[in-house]
Write a protein that holds these residues in place. Structure first.
Motif, mmCIF file in Angstrom:
data_model
loop_
_atom_site.group_PDB
_atom_site.id
_atom_site.type_symbol
_atom_site.label_atom_id
_atom_site.label_comp_id
_atom_site.label_asym_id
_atom_site.label_seq_id
_atom_site.Cartn_x
_atom_site.Cartn_y
_atom_site.Cartn_z
ATOM 1 N N VAL A 97 37.498 39.202 36.201
ATOM 2 C CA VAL A 97 38.622 39.785 35.478
ATOM 3 C C VAL A 97 39.151 38.801 34.432
ATOM 4 C CG1 VAL A 97 40.820 40.995 35.706
ATOM 5 C CG2 VAL A 97 39.190 41.038 37.583
ATOM 6 N N MET A 141 36.884 36.258 43.252
ATOM 7 C CA MET A 141 37.167 37.669 42.948
ATOM 8 C C MET A 141 37.795 37.800 41.565
ATOM 9 S SD MET A 141 38.837 39.379 46.296
ATOM 10 C CE MET A 141 38.258 38.934 47.910
ATOM 11 N N LEU A 142 38.725 36.887 41.262
ATOM 12 C CA LEU A 142 39.443 36.982 39.988
ATOM 13 C C LEU A 142 38.575 36.625 38.787
ATOM 14 C CD1 LEU A 142 42.990 35.509 40.670
ATOM 15 C CD2 LEU A 142 42.511 37.700 39.597
ATOM 16 N N MET A 200 37.213 46.446 38.997
ATOM 17 C CA MET A 200 37.934 45.366 38.315
ATOM 18 C C MET A 200 39.407 45.342 38.718
ATOM 19 S SD MET A 200 35.961 43.559 36.240
ATOM 20 C CE MET A 200 36.707 43.027 34.707
ATOM 21 N N TYR A 255 36.823 38.733 31.635
ATOM 22 C CA TYR A 255 37.000 39.925 30.801
ATOM 23 C C TYR A 255 38.161 39.747 29.822
ATOM 24 C CZ TYR A 255 39.080 44.360 29.499
ATOM 25 O OH TYR A 255 39.667 45.355 28.777
ATOM 26 N N PHE A 256 39.313 39.252 30.328
ATOM 27 C CA PHE A 256 40.464 39.096 29.445
ATOM 28 C C PHE A 256 40.206 38.038 28.376
ATOM 29 C CE2 PHE A 256 42.759 41.537 32.627
ATOM 30 C CZ PHE A 256 43.556 42.318 31.809
ATOM 31 N N PHE A 286 44.073 42.404 44.284
ATOM 32 C CA PHE A 286 44.113 41.835 45.628
ATOM 33 C C PHE A 286 44.473 40.339 45.625
ATOM 34 C CE2 PHE A 286 41.687 39.855 49.197
ATOM 35 C CZ PHE A 286 42.603 40.183 50.185
ATOM 36 N N LEU A 323 39.667 43.858 42.173
ATOM 37 C CA LEU A 323 39.370 42.422 42.131
ATOM 38 C C LEU A 323 40.537 41.630 41.555
ATOM 39 C CD1 LEU A 323 35.643 42.190 40.964
ATOM 40 C CD2 LEU A 323 36.597 41.869 43.252
ATOM 41 N N ALA A 324 41.291 42.241 40.653
ATOM 42 C CA ALA A 324 42.441 41.536 40.090
ATOM 43 C C ALA A 324 43.655 41.671 40.991
ATOM 44 C CB ALA A 324 42.760 42.088 38.703
ATOM 45 N N GLY A 341 37.378 48.405 27.675
ATOM 46 C CA GLY A 341 38.594 48.820 28.400
ATOM 47 C C GLY A 341 38.378 48.745 29.901
ATOM 48 N N ALA A 342 37.730 47.703 30.370
ATOM 49 C CA ALA A 342 37.297 47.652 31.770
ATOM 50 C C ALA A 342 38.445 47.683 32.773
ATOM 51 C CB ALA A 342 36.439 46.422 32.014
ATOM 52 N N VAL A 343 39.641 47.259 32.347
ATOM 53 C CA VAL A 343 40.760 47.263 33.296
ATOM 54 C C VAL A 343 42.065 47.385 32.522
ATOM 55 C CG1 VAL A 343 41.007 44.746 33.354
ATOM 56 C CG2 VAL A 343 41.689 46.086 35.341
ATOM 57 N N VAL A 403 46.123 46.510 32.444
ATOM 58 C CA VAL A 403 47.090 45.588 33.049
ATOM 59 C C VAL A 403 48.125 46.369 33.854
ATOM 60 C CG1 VAL A 403 48.803 43.811 32.592
ATOM 61 C CG2 VAL A 403 46.786 43.985 31.146
ATOM 62 N N ILE A 413 46.812 47.219 37.140
ATOM 63 C CA ILE A 413 46.763 46.030 38.012
ATOM 64 C C ILE A 413 48.141 45.826 38.649
ATOM 65 C CG2 ILE A 413 46.546 43.508 38.078
ATOM 66 C CD1 ILE A 413 44.445 43.657 35.940
#
Lengths: 300, 314
Positions: free
Chosen positions: B34, B30-31, A98, B37-38, A104, A101-102, A154-156, A158, A161
């Protein structure tokens, strides 16, 4: 930088006093931090009697591995250990995918709307719905008492990122994107074949941060899990270390006083066992700490 | 893909944006997970905060339950617990800020002066290590070391002829144990960021000061501290924004019925009333009150910092 020899010759008396005080103070800090850790390690292999009476104060005394034996006889600790390994591996994998993916797409200056998307992520660092609405969401999604409750909410992070995005922006020249575009390779290809192999240091840092987080976390398990077979190590540790619940730790044949003595040794041993993976990885990962934090410190 | 209205197509600016969106469609793919998820795990609960203004009825769900206005907030403000919670949360937060914030800065300044490479690395290795202990293990260690009979601290007190102290069950000890153990665990780790900032200071400044006859203390005071000031301010803003956000985990683990008087904070109260007593609406209201105050604090401190010195979060 001035060379060491050069600096020494130019030191005044005041500077030497300062130097001396600095070393003395730092050594005191060093000992204050090291002592409790050494004490726990020594106590875990010492005779409980010696520990309780205060005869063991630094090095192990009357060495015994009883505490460790008791731990490996305990089914709940072993299950908890295996559960934690599973949650850590699964959770960290999800986290890494995740985050990449965010980070990049957001690192690409040609991405329209990247600031708005970033703002949407960052806002969640400062404001959240809170405990109850989050709990109800997890409940309504049917994730209570499942692995998913521990790895999906809690997959990612901030913060991570931001760190990774900054790394991508700084360490990978934008010419690479253009070259890849001219060669006709897609963004996925570019990411997998060129960017990720160049990003090993930051991936190591992320793996460290996320996996330590999963290894040590207990709050999500506390509110989302009721099934003891799924408990992670930290929940079992809480019962042993903090709530003093250890009915199953000693065989019923032991005298009560023995049980109390064992209970102490088990506590020390369990602290060591619980932290063993982190302690073993520590020397290998340490060189990445500063790098990770430094990249994170730069406002992107 | 949705067709665009003619007016937008004719606008060259919009067309350029669309062209770039289309060209980068893979990046948006890709995004997508994410963003999803948010939306689900962060923004949906924010929408669910309306629970605070409703009486939750399980069969109706959050959105079908009836509105009751500020009833739960009023109940909280009038309750016996209100001032106790505010007092404890604020005082632990301020105590932590006053002690836990400057110590890592001082530590970084000290480590920065060490010239022996080996000793420097040793200090860093050892001081970072406790950061990786879990909260459960840390609190377990606190309880072992501070135990009334067997704990080493009380053994030392007895050795010097003092009376053993029941640290964990006497309310007046709670805040100091909480803050000091936090300093022990995190001071090394928190110093990393300042060390990074210190390593970015131009060595020529030190060289020039040395030529002018500045002592090491003077150089720390006039070069190093101003050099890391922007970092200090940013971190101070972040800290100040979370004064009321005293972490749940450690307080919860250190709490017991005897030290409750000084250990009960907003987050543990939310857990107790929400998760244990199932007063969902009331707990959400208390939680929301806490988040809003924190957010206001953050924005205010940020505003002041921007006015005063230039560095700010946004």
């Amino acid at each position: 930088m001035v060379s060491d020899a050069d600096a020494v010759t130019r030191q005044t008396r005041g500077d030497r006093v300062f130097e001396w005080m600095n070393y003395a103070l730092l050594t005191i800090i060093l000992l204050l931090i090291l002592y409790p850790l050494l004490f726990v390690a020594s106590a875990s292999v010492s005779d409980p009697q010696a520990v309780n009476s205060g005869n063991m104060w630094l090095w192990p005394k009357d060495i015994t591995f009883l505490g460790y034996e008791k731990i490996f006889q305990n089914k709940e600790i072993l299950t908890g250990y295996l559960n934690t390994i599973m949650y850590t591996v699964l959770g960290t994998s999800i986290n890494l995918v995740m985050t990449i993916l965010a980070a990049f797409p957001l690192s690409r200056r040609d991405l329209a709307g990247r600031n708005a998307i970033m703002a949407m992520f960052v806002f969640t660092m400062f404001f959240s719905g809170g405990l109850i609405p989050s709990y109800m969401l997890v409940k309504n999604l049917g994730m209570l008492n499942t692995v998913w409750a521990l790895v999906i909410p809690g997959a990612v992070s901030v913060w991570n990122i931001i760190i990774m995005r900054t790394f991508f922006q700084q360490s990978i020249p934008s010419e690479i994107h253009e070259a890849a575009a001219i060669d006709g390779s897609s963004d996925f290809h570019l990411l997998l074949k060129i960017i990720l192999p160049l990003s090993m240091p930051i991936l190591a840092v992320m793996t460290l941060f996320y996996s330590v987080g999963h290894w040590n976390s207990f709050f999500n398990a506390l509110i989302y899990l009721t099934d003891r077979d799924r408990f992670p190590l930290q929940l079992i540790l809480r019962e042993i270390l903090i709530q003093n619940q250890m009915e199953q730790m000693s065989e019923s044949a032991d005298a009560l006083t023995d049980q109390i003595l064992y209970a102490q040794t088990i506590k020390y041993a369990v602290i060591i066992v619980a932290n063993l993976p982190v302690l073993m990885l520590y020397p290998f990962l340490q060189k990445y700490f500063t790098k990770g934090i430094m990249i994170g410190a730069i406002k992107g | 893909m949705k067709a665009l209205p003619a007016s937008e197509i004719s606008n060259p600016n919009h067309r350029r944006v669309w062209k770039s969106v289309l060209k980068n469609w893979r990046l948006y793919v890709m995004l997508a997970p994410v963003i999803l998820y948010f939306l689900v795990f962060h923004y949906w609960p924010m929408y669910g905060v309306q629970l605070a203004f409703k009486d939750f009825i399980a069969t109706n769900g959050i959105f079908g339950s009836p509105w009751v206005g500020f009833k739960h907030f009023e109940r909280f403000f009038d309750s016996y617990y209100f001032w106790r919670l505010i007092k404890n949360t604020l005082s632990i937060g301020l105590y932590e800020l006053a002690v836990g914030f400057p110590i890592p800065i001082i530590l970084a300044l000290m480590i920065n002066e060490v010239r022996h490479k080996f000793y420097k690395r040793l200090i860093q290795t050892v001081t970072y290590m406790p950061h990786f202990l879990s909260t459960v293990v840390l609190v377990g260690m606190i309880m072992i070391f501070l135990a009334p009979e067997t704990g080493i601290v009380n053994q030392v007190i007895k050795l010097f002829g003092g009376e053993p102290i029941r640290f964990m069950t006497e309310p007046e000890w709670f805040k100091s144990i909480f803050v000091m153990s936090g300093v022990w665990q995190h001071m090394g780790w928190s110093s990393i960021i300042y060390l990074a900032a210190l390593s970015g200071i131009d060595p020529q400044l030190h060289e020039a000061a040395r030529v002018d006859g500045a002592s090491r203390l003077q150089r720390i005071w006039h070069i190093n501290i101003p050099g890391i000031m922007p970092t200090i301010v940013i971190l101070l803003i972040l800290k100040a924004g979370s004064i009321l956000g005293v972490g749940f985990e450690k307080v919860f683990l250190m709490q017991n019925s005897l030290n409750m008087e000084s250990s009960d904070v907003i987050s543990t109260f939310v857990y107790r009333s929400g998760m244990l007593e199932a007063q969902y609406s009331f707990a959400t209201a208390v939680d929301l009150f806490n988040s809003v105050i924190n957010f206001i604090l953050l924005v205010t401190v940020n505003f002041i910092a921007r006015r005063a010195g230039g560095s700010s979060l946004w």
